[in-house]
Structures are given as structure tokens and as C-alpha cells.
Design an enzyme around this catalytic site. Structure first.
Site, PDB file in Angstrom:
ATOM      1  CE  LYS A  15       0.783   1.238   4.524  1.00  0.00           C
ATOM      2  NZ  LYS A  15       1.462   2.493   4.948  1.00  0.00           N
ATOM      3  N   PRO A  98       9.924  -4.740   1.479  1.00  0.00           N
ATOM      4  CG  PRO A  98      10.461  -2.491   1.180  1.00  0.00           C
ATOM      5  CD  PRO A  98       9.757  -3.632   0.518  1.00  0.00           C
ATOM      6  CG  MET A  99      10.367  -7.120   6.813  1.00  0.00           C
ATOM      7  SD  MET A  99      10.909  -8.463   7.897  1.00  0.00           S
ATOM      8  CE  MET A  99      12.431  -8.943   7.090  1.00  0.00           C
ATOM      9  N   GLY A 100       9.859  -2.673   7.589  1.00  0.00           N
ATOM     10  CA  GLY A 100      10.090  -1.323   8.077  1.00  0.00           C
ATOM     11  C   GLY A 100      10.097  -0.306   6.961  1.00  0.00           C
ATOM     12  N   GLY A 101       9.335  -0.578   5.895  1.00  0.00           N
ATOM     13  CA  GLY A 101       9.364   0.288   4.728  1.00  0.00           C
ATOM     14  C   GLY A 101       8.177   1.210   4.578  1.00  0.00           C
ATOM     15  N   GLY A 105       3.989  -4.286   4.533  1.00  0.00           N
ATOM     16  CA  GLY A 105       4.320  -5.679   4.266  1.00  0.00           C
ATOM     17  C   GLY A 105       3.785  -6.672   5.277  1.00  0.00           C
ATOM     18  N   GLY A 106       4.159  -6.518   6.542  1.00  0.00           N
ATOM     19  CA  GLY A 106       3.703  -7.451   7.568  1.00  0.00           C
ATOM     20  C   GLY A 106       2.207  -7.410   7.765  1.00  0.00           C
ATOM     21  CG  ASP A 140      -0.996   0.302   8.083  1.00  0.00           C
ATOM     22  OD1 ASP A 140      -1.740   1.257   8.374  1.00  0.00           O
ATOM     23  OD2 ASP A 140       0.221   0.432   7.847  1.00  0.00           O
TER      24      ASP A 140
END
EC number: 2.7.1.148
Length: 282
Positions: A15, A98-101, A105-106, A140
């Protein structure tokens, strides 16, 4: 693909926050937001296979994420506990985002897990039920279950549908991970932006209220924005670290991606009108 007890290649789309305003703070510390969420055709994929023994297993390693901490596993267990189903699942996560992007993602992985297993386990929860379950996993998650472009308010869980024209984006990851909690807890964060109305969204000046704080603490985010600004107006999504720009065509997006400095990663992404699994909850 679906066969009895199996869903393979389930998308968990990214997103963008086209803007993000912090308009206040509740007594419990949660921030009140306004944002425009946009789904993209770029993301992770997950495979699910039903187990009869009730076990929830992630079948592959994900760098930096222990199985018990993975939002995918936590989402599956939460659905299992909420419904009392005796079934379990083997879950394979094909990680791209990417994580923390700041691209969700998570949270998107968790939402896809809730939608897919609600279908496979035939637990019969509604979209609203799953949104409520998902909110406890991350702010989210409900958006991805909502499943279409939205104007969001509250802590990000109250949605109105948003009709947006199709668009092409360049998304750039400066290859740093920005912890959401750190940005929201920063003393200098703007927390009093005047609310706007959905009807005024297109004509109102907007920004990402988290961007200045993220850029000051993570200068690579600022450098990424400055680089992308050479080609199109750019801003950060979510709490970072990814930044994005809308461009005129896929050809232009491909060209910008090809010019991305080697220390960063860049992708072309197109808008999605609806989540690919939207129909599983109709």
C-alpha cells in the site's frame, strides 16, 4: 490457485499512503490520523495448506523474523482461537516487500492470512469480523481486509471508499528500516494538522506529517526523496522508509527504476482497484 485444502500464490499487496496527517491524539496515546490508502500490484505471496492436527507452521525461514513473532503466524493463531476451529495450516511466505518500509508488508501478510484461512477453514467470519481481529495485530491490517482504495480516519481503521484514477508509481527503498513506534513517539512530531474532508481531498494541500521526523533521524530517507524529486514530486509513505512518486507511464517508471543508485532498491508498481482476494469475503 486453489484445490481442496490448499490456496497457493495468494497475493499480499503493498500500500501507499498518498498523504498522512496526524490530527490529534487520544487519551490512551494512540494518534488520530487521516490518510488516503492506495493498493499496489506489487507485494508478497503466501501459500496455505490445511492441517488436520491443529498445528500452525511457517514452512520457511524469513530473515530477521522468528516464527512466533511473525504476523502471519500470529494472525493464523488469532483466527484459530477466535473461531475454535480444530484445523491448522502450513504457511509459506514468499517475501518481497521491505520490512520497516511503510508499504504495509507485515500487515498485508497478516490480512491475506486471515482472508485465506477464513476461506479454507470455512470459519464464516465477515469482512467486518476479520477487520476487528486484524486491528489487534496492526493498525494497517484492517485496510487490507477492507480491500480497496480508501480515505481512512481514527487510528486508521474507519474507512470511506475513495475513487481514484489508475496510476503508475515508482517506489524506492533507501534500505533502512524505520521503526513506526519511534517516529510516532518523537517529541517534534506534528500532531495538530487541521482535518480535511474527503470531498476536499483532491484539491487540498496534503503532506506526510511523519516525513520530517523520519528524514531527520534517518538521513538516507531524505536523500532518497531528493533523488526521486529530480523525476517527479516525491514523498514518504507511512512512517517510512520507502518513498514514492507517481509518474506518467510505465515506460517512464522503468527508466527511473533503471537509474536508481545501486545502494537502494526501486520498483515499478501500478494501482489496484481491489485486493486480489476481495471476492473470498463476498
Amino acid at each position: 490457485m486453489t484445490i481442496s485444502g490448499v490456496l497457493a500464490g495468494c497475493p499480499a499487496p503493498a500500500k501507499l499512503n498518498l498523504f498522512l496527517h496526524v490530527v490529534g491524539r487520544r487519551d490512551d496515546g494512540y494518534h488520530l490520523l487521516q490518510t488516503a490508502f492506495r493498493l499496489l500490484d506489487w507485494g508478497d505471496r503466501l501459500d496455505f495448506r490445511v492441517r488436520d492436527d491443529g498445528l500452525i507452521r511457517r514452512t520457511n525461514q524469513v530473515a530477521g523474523v522468528a516464527e512466533d513473532d511473525d504476523l502471519v503466524v500470529r494472525a493464523a493463531r488469532r483466527l484459530q482461537q477466535a473461531t475454535g476451529t480444530p484445523l491448522g495450516a502450513d504457511i509459506t511466505l514468499h517475501k518481497v516487500l521491505p520490512m520497516g518500509g511503510g508499504v504495509g508488508g507485515g500487515s498485508s501478510d497478516a490480512a491475506t492470512t486471515l482472508i485465506a484461512l477464513n476461506h479454507l477453514w470455512q470459519t464464516g467470519l465477515t469482512r467486518a469480523d476479520l477487520q476487528q481481529l486484524g486491528l489487534a495485530l496492526g493498525a494497517d491490517v484492517p485496510f487490507f481486509i477492507y480491500g480497496r482504495d480508501a480515505f481512512a480516519e481514527g487510528v486508521g481503521e474507519a474507512f470511506q471508499p475513495l475513487a481514484l484514477p489508475a496510476a503508475v508509481y515508482v517506489v524506492l527503498s533507501p534500505e533502512v528500516s524505520v521503526p513506526t513506534a519511534e517516529i510516532f513517539s518523537a517529541k517534534g512530531l506534528t500532531r495538530d494538522t487541521p482535518p480535511i474532508r474527503i470531498a476536499d481531498f483532491a484539491a487540498s494541500p496534503t503532506r506526510n506529517d511523519l516525513q520530517a521526523t523520519a528524514c531527520s533521524r534517518y538521513p538516507e530517507v531524505a536523500r532518497a526523496i531528493n533523488w526521486l524529486e529530480h523525476y517527479a514530486p516525491a514523498r514518504m509513505t507511512g512512517s517510512g522508509a520507502c518513498v514514492f512518486a507517481e509518474v506518467a507511464s510505465e515506460i517512464e517508471a522503468d527508466e527511473i527504476v533503471s537509474l536508481c543508485p545501486a545502494r537502494w532498491k526501486a520498483w515499478k508498481a501500478k494501482s489496484l482497484a481491489r485486493h486480489p482476494l476481495y471476492g473470498l469475503l463476498d
